[in-house]
Write an enzyme that holds these catalytic residues in place. Structure first.
Site, PDB file in Angstrom:
ATOM      1  N   LYS A 179       0.867  -1.182   0.000  1.00 31.71           N
ATOM      2  CA  LYS A 179       0.000   0.000   0.000  1.00 31.71           C
ATOM      3  C   LYS A 179       0.903   1.230   0.000  1.00 31.71           C
ATOM      4  CE  LYS A 179      -4.121   1.960   2.062  1.00 31.71           C
ATOM      5  NZ  LYS A 179      -3.721   3.324   1.690  1.00 31.71           N
ATOM      6  N   ASP A 204       1.804   5.181   0.022  1.00 35.74           N
ATOM      7  CA  ASP A 204       1.279   6.375   0.684  1.00 35.74           C
ATOM      8  C   ASP A 204       1.323   7.554  -0.279  1.00 35.74           C
ATOM      9  OD1 ASP A 204       0.249   7.909   2.657  1.00 35.74           O
ATOM     10  OD2 ASP A 204       2.016   7.906   3.944  1.00 35.74           O
ATOM     11  N   GLU A 241       3.028   1.681   4.508  1.00 38.99           N
ATOM     12  CA  GLU A 241       1.745   1.947   5.158  1.00 38.99           C
ATOM     13  C   GLU A 241       0.916   0.697   5.386  1.00 38.99           C
ATOM     14  OE1 GLU A 241      -2.156   4.853   4.402  1.00 38.99           O
ATOM     15  OE2 GLU A 241      -0.755   4.401   2.784  1.00 38.99           O
TER      16      GLU A 241
END
Length: 313
Positions: free
Chosen positions: A22, A24, A166
Site C-alpha cells: 500500500k 502512501d 503503510e
C-alpha cells in the site's frame, strides 16, 4: 473513469488472492494515445500540470498507443513513500512552479492495473489477466514503474512492515474492475491507525498559537450525518497552520456542522466551517466514546470527497 476502491479489512486467509504494497500517495489514472497524455485524479480532475516529470509516459507502451493505467503517484524520500513530501507537489498547478519542484523533488508513478489497451475495455477481465497484460507492457522509466505483486500475504505484510510502508492491498485474482465502486474484492490492510477525516471547525489557539488555529475539529459520516470524532493539534508547522486557516476562512459558518455538539469543546472559542475539507490523520486508538487519541496531522486529501469519509474498522 473513476478508480475502483478497496475496503478496509483483514488480510485474507483463503487462496485466490494477490498482494501489493500500500503506497502512501495519491491515486491517479494515466491516459495516453489519441487524447495525448493526461493524468486524472480520483475525483476526475486533470492534474497533468502538477507532475511534468511524468510526461514521458506518453510513449510508455509505444508511440501514440491507446492506454489507460491505474496507479499511484508517490513522493519517495530515502526510498520510502512520504505523504507529507507529496503535499508540496499535489496542489501545484502553475507550470513554472511544477517544473521547479519536479527538478528538486520528483515523484514516481507506480502502475498497478491496466483498464484499456488499444481501444479495448479491459475492466471486464479478471485481475489476474489484467495484471499479465500490464506486466507485458514493460512500464518502466526514470519516474515510473510497475508496482510489484506477490502471492504470499503474510510475507508481503512482513516485508511492508520491515520497510516502513503503510500497509498491504489484497486483490482477488478473479475480480473484475468496477469503476467508482468500493468492493471487498480489494481489501486494504493498514498497519497503523490512520485514515481520513472531515474538518468541521477549529478551536482557537493559545500561547504561541494565539489568534490562529489551535486544533482542528474532525468528523466522519455515519448514516448521512457528520459525527464528531475528536481533534488534532499536532503535526503542523507554524506556516502549515497559517496556510490551513487561509484555506478554511472562506468556509466559515455560524453553526456547527456536526450532528451533535462536541461535548469536549462546549464553552471554548470555536470557529465552525462547512464540512468540505478532508485531511489525513494518524492516531493511537479510538476511545470507547468514539474519539481519537494522540492524533497527528499528516496532510490534506484533495482526492477524497467528504461524504465518502467513514470510520474505518
Amino acid at each position: 473513469m473513476q478508480p475502483m476502491l478497496a475496503t478496509a479489512g483483514r488480510l485474507p486467509a483463503e487462496p485466490g488472492w494477490a498482494y501489493e504494497f500500500k503506497w502512501d500517495g495519491v491515486r491517479t489514472l494515466v491516459e495516453t494515445g489519441g487524447v495525448g497524455f493526461t493524468l486524472t485524479s480520483r475525483l476526475g480532475n486533470d492534474v497533468t500540470a502538477a507532475y511534468p516529470e511524468l510526461a514521458g509516459m506518453a510513449g510508455v507502451a509505444g508511440p501514440a498507443r491507446d492506454l489507460l493505467l491505474d496507479g499511484e503517484v508517490v513522493s519517495l524520500v530515502d526510498g520510502r513513500p512520504s505523504f507529507s513530501a507529496l503535499q508540496n507537489r499535489m496542489h501545484v498547478r502553475k507550470s513554472m512552479e511544477a517544473r521547479r519542484l519536479a527538478a528538486v523533488a520528483p515523484v514516481t508513478y507506480l502502475a498497478f492495473d491496466v483498464l484499456r489497451l488499444d481501444g479495448a475495455d479491459l475492466t471486464g477481465l479478471p485481475f489476474r489477466r489484467r495484471r499479465e497484460l500490464l506486466e507485458g507492457l514493460g512500464v518502466a522509466g526514470a519516474f515510473w514503474t510497475t508496482s510489484p505483486l506477490f502471492d504470499d500475504g503474510p510475507a508481503t505484510a512482513e516485508a511492508a512492515r520491515a520497510n516502513g510502508l503503510e500497509g498491504v492491498v489484497a486483490k482477488r485474482l478473479s475480480s473484475v474492475y468496477r469503476p467508482g465502486a468500493r468492493t471487498t474484492d480489494w481489501i486494504k490492510v493498514r498497519f497503523g491507525r490512520r485514515q481520513e477525516f472531515v474538518v468541521g471547525g477549529w478551536e482557537h489557539g493559545e500561547g504561541g498559537r494565539a489568534g490562529g488555529i489551535g486544533s482542528l475539529l474532525l468528523g466522519v459520516y455515519e448514516g448521512g450525518r457528520l459525527v464528531y470524532a475528536g481533534q488534532v493539534g499536532t503535526g503542523f508547522t507554524g506556516a502549515g497552520l497559517r496556510s490551513m486557516e487561509r484555506r478554511l476562512r472562506p468556509s466559515v459558518v455560524d453553526r456547527s456542522p456536526f450532528a451533535a455538539m462536541p461535548p469536549d469543546v462546549r464553552g471554548r472559542p470555536i470557529t465552525w466551517v462547512r464540512p468540505e475539507l478532508v485531511v489525513e490523520v494518524e492516531f493511537a486508538e479510538w476511545t470507547v466514546e468514539g474519539r481519537l487519541r494522540f492524533a497527528s496531522f499528516q496532510g490534506i486529501r484533495t482526492d477524497k470527497r467528504p461524504e465518502e469519509v467513514v470510520r474505518e474498522r
